[in-house]
Design a protein around this motif. Structure first.
Motif, PDB file in Angstrom:
ATOM      1  N   PRO A 116       0.799  -1.215   0.000  1.00  0.00           N
ATOM      2  CA  PRO A 116       0.000   0.000   0.000  1.00  0.00           C
ATOM      3  C   PRO A 116       0.843   1.283   0.000  1.00  0.00           C
ATOM      4  O   PRO A 116       0.383   2.304   0.477  1.00  0.00           O
ATOM      5  N   THR A 117       2.065   1.266  -0.517  1.00  0.00           N
ATOM      6  CA  THR A 117       2.914   2.455  -0.518  1.00  0.00           C
ATOM      7  C   THR A 117       2.546   3.356  -1.692  1.00  0.00           C
ATOM      8  O   THR A 117       2.658   2.951  -2.852  1.00  0.00           O
ATOM      9  N   ALA A 118       2.132   4.581  -1.385  1.00  0.00           N
ATOM     10  CA  ALA A 118       1.718   5.521  -2.432  1.00  0.00           C
ATOM     11  C   ALA A 118       2.938   6.075  -3.160  1.00  0.00           C
ATOM     12  O   ALA A 118       3.958   6.391  -2.557  1.00  0.00           O
ATOM     13  N   VAL A 119       2.831   6.163  -4.476  1.00  0.00           N
ATOM     14  CA  VAL A 119       3.855   6.798  -5.306  1.00  0.00           C
ATOM     15  C   VAL A 119       3.600   8.292  -5.252  1.00  0.00           C
ATOM     16  O   VAL A 119       2.464   8.739  -5.463  1.00  0.00           O
ATOM     17  N   THR A 120       4.628   9.090  -4.970  1.00  0.00           N
ATOM     18  CA  THR A 120       4.425  10.530  -4.911  1.00  0.00           C
ATOM     19  C   THR A 120       4.244  11.094  -6.318  1.00  0.00           C
ATOM     20  O   THR A 120       4.968  10.737  -7.246  1.00  0.00           O
ATOM     21  N   LEU A 121       3.244  11.930  -6.450  1.00  0.00           N
ATOM     22  CA  LEU A 121       2.983  12.575  -7.730  1.00  0.00           C
ATOM     23  C   LEU A 121       3.346  14.060  -7.687  1.00  0.00           C
ATOM     24  O   LEU A 121       3.112  14.782  -8.642  1.00  0.00           O
ATOM     25  N   THR A 122       3.967  14.471  -6.585  1.00  0.00           N
ATOM     26  CA  THR A 122       4.404  15.853  -6.465  1.00  0.00           C
ATOM     27  C   THR A 122       5.416  16.160  -7.560  1.00  0.00           C
ATOM     28  O   THR A 122       6.405  15.444  -7.721  1.00  0.00           O
ATOM     29  N   GLY A 123       5.144  17.195  -8.335  1.00  0.00           N
ATOM     30  CA  GLY A 123       6.041  17.595  -9.406  1.00  0.00           C
ATOM     31  C   GLY A 123       5.876  16.809 -10.699  1.00  0.00           C
ATOM     32  O   GLY A 123       6.533  17.104 -11.695  1.00  0.00           O
ATOM     33  N   ALA A 124       5.021  15.796 -10.699  1.00  0.00           N
ATOM     34  CA  ALA A 124       4.807  15.009 -11.915  1.00  0.00           C
ATOM     35  C   ALA A 124       4.155  15.883 -12.985  1.00  0.00           C
ATOM     36  O   ALA A 124       3.417  16.819 -12.679  1.00  0.00           O
ATOM     37  N   THR A 125       4.447  15.595 -14.242  1.00  0.00           N
ATOM     38  CA  THR A 125       3.784  16.303 -15.336  1.00  0.00           C
ATOM     39  C   THR A 125       2.718  15.389 -15.922  1.00  0.00           C
ATOM     40  O   THR A 125       2.855  14.162 -15.923  1.00  0.00           O
ATOM     41  N   LEU A 126       1.679  15.998 -16.423  1.00  0.00           N
ATOM     42  CA  LEU A 126       0.556  15.240 -16.960  1.00  0.00           C
ATOM     43  C   LEU A 126       0.098  15.907 -18.252  1.00  0.00           C
ATOM     44  O   LEU A 126      -0.200  17.094 -18.275  1.00  0.00           O
ATOM     45  N   THR A 127       0.091  15.128 -19.321  1.00  0.00           N
ATOM     46  CA  THR A 127      -0.382  15.631 -20.610  1.00  0.00           C
ATOM     47  C   THR A 127      -1.523  14.746 -21.088  1.00  0.00           C
ATOM     48  O   THR A 127      -1.652  13.601 -20.657  1.00  0.00           O
ATOM     49  N   TYR A 128      -2.330  15.296 -21.994  1.00  0.00           N
ATOM     50  CA  TYR A 128      -3.452  14.544 -22.538  1.00  0.00           C
ATOM     51  C   TYR A 128      -3.476  14.721 -24.045  1.00  0.00           C
ATOM     52  O   TYR A 128      -3.455  15.846 -24.540  1.00  0.00           O
ATOM     53  N   ASP A 129      -3.507  13.617 -24.769  1.00  0.00           N
ATOM     54  CA  ASP A 129      -3.588  13.629 -26.231  1.00  0.00           C
ATOM     55  C   ASP A 129      -5.051  13.397 -26.609  1.00  0.00           C
ATOM     56  O   ASP A 129      -5.564  12.284 -26.478  1.00  0.00           O
ATOM     57  N   GLU A 130      -5.721  14.467 -27.073  1.00  0.00           N
ATOM     58  CA  GLU A 130      -7.145  14.381 -27.402  1.00  0.00           C
ATOM     59  C   GLU A 130      -7.412  13.438 -28.576  1.00  0.00           C
ATOM     60  O   GLU A 130      -8.500  12.873 -28.682  1.00  0.00           O
ATOM     61  N   ALA A 131      -6.433  13.254 -29.453  1.00  0.00           N
ATOM     62  CA  ALA A 131      -6.640  12.389 -30.624  1.00  0.00           C
ATOM     63  C   ALA A 131      -6.659  10.911 -30.250  1.00  0.00           C
ATOM     64  O   ALA A 131      -7.386  10.116 -30.846  1.00  0.00           O
TER      65      ALA A 131
END
Length: 168
Positions: free
Chosen positions: A143-158
């Motif tokens: 149950p160890t959470a991966v830190t998402l602090t500073g992570a980048t997130l992109t979305y490809d609409e296609a």
């Protein structure tokens, strides 16, 4: 007056098109004036086409049924009579099926700050929602959470794919 405003996913799977149905045929000259249609959430109208009693309005971003509203004014019927102005008229939708994840891939690349997680959905998503990092949680090892602090997130609409690049 307006009978309904419906997001048209059959015409535009990305959800950026709404059909505004009036109670009678409208005049093309006033019905196709983009400034006569004001959408909420800072949306801009990019095109309007008229066919009979319907104005098909295209937006810069997806309409969100239940959230996006329209103010409509300045449209006339075919006899030249001004239609009743509408204020905060809500957009409804025809999509009643929740989206699901069709595939996902995690890639660990040698070195730090570059591991990625790709999540592909089965339909178009609202970019503002799918790129909100607070909507995601990953565990490794459970149950160890991966830190998402500073992570980048992109979305490809296609391709309906969200890509998260971890920085830690």
């Amino acid at each position: 007056s307006i009978s309904s405003i419906t997001q048209n996913l059959s015409f535009d799977p990305l959800g950026k098109t709404v059909d505004i149905l009036f109670d009678e045929d409208i005049e093309v000259a006033t019905g196709e004036v983009m400034g006569n249609y004001i959408a909420s959430e800072g949306q801009n109208v990019t095109d309007v086409s008229v066919a009979g009693a319907m104005a098909r309005v295209q937006l810069t971003a997806p309409a969100v049924p239940g959230t996006t509203t329209f103010n409509v004014d300045g449209v006339k019927d075919r006899a030249g009579n001004s239609m009743i102005a509408a204020s905060a008229f809500p957009v409804t939708g025809t999509d009643s099926t929740a989206p699901s994840v069709s595939s996902y891939t995690a890639t660990a690349i040698s070195g730090r700050y570059n591991d990625t997680i790709e999540i592909t959905f089965d339909e178009a998503m609202v970019p503002a929602d799918v790129t909100d990092i607070s909507r995601y949680a990953f565990y490794s090892p459970d149950p160890t959470a991966v830190t998402l602090t500073g992570a980048t997130l992109t979305y490809d609409e296609a391709t309906y794919t969200a890509t998260i690049t971890l920085t830690d």
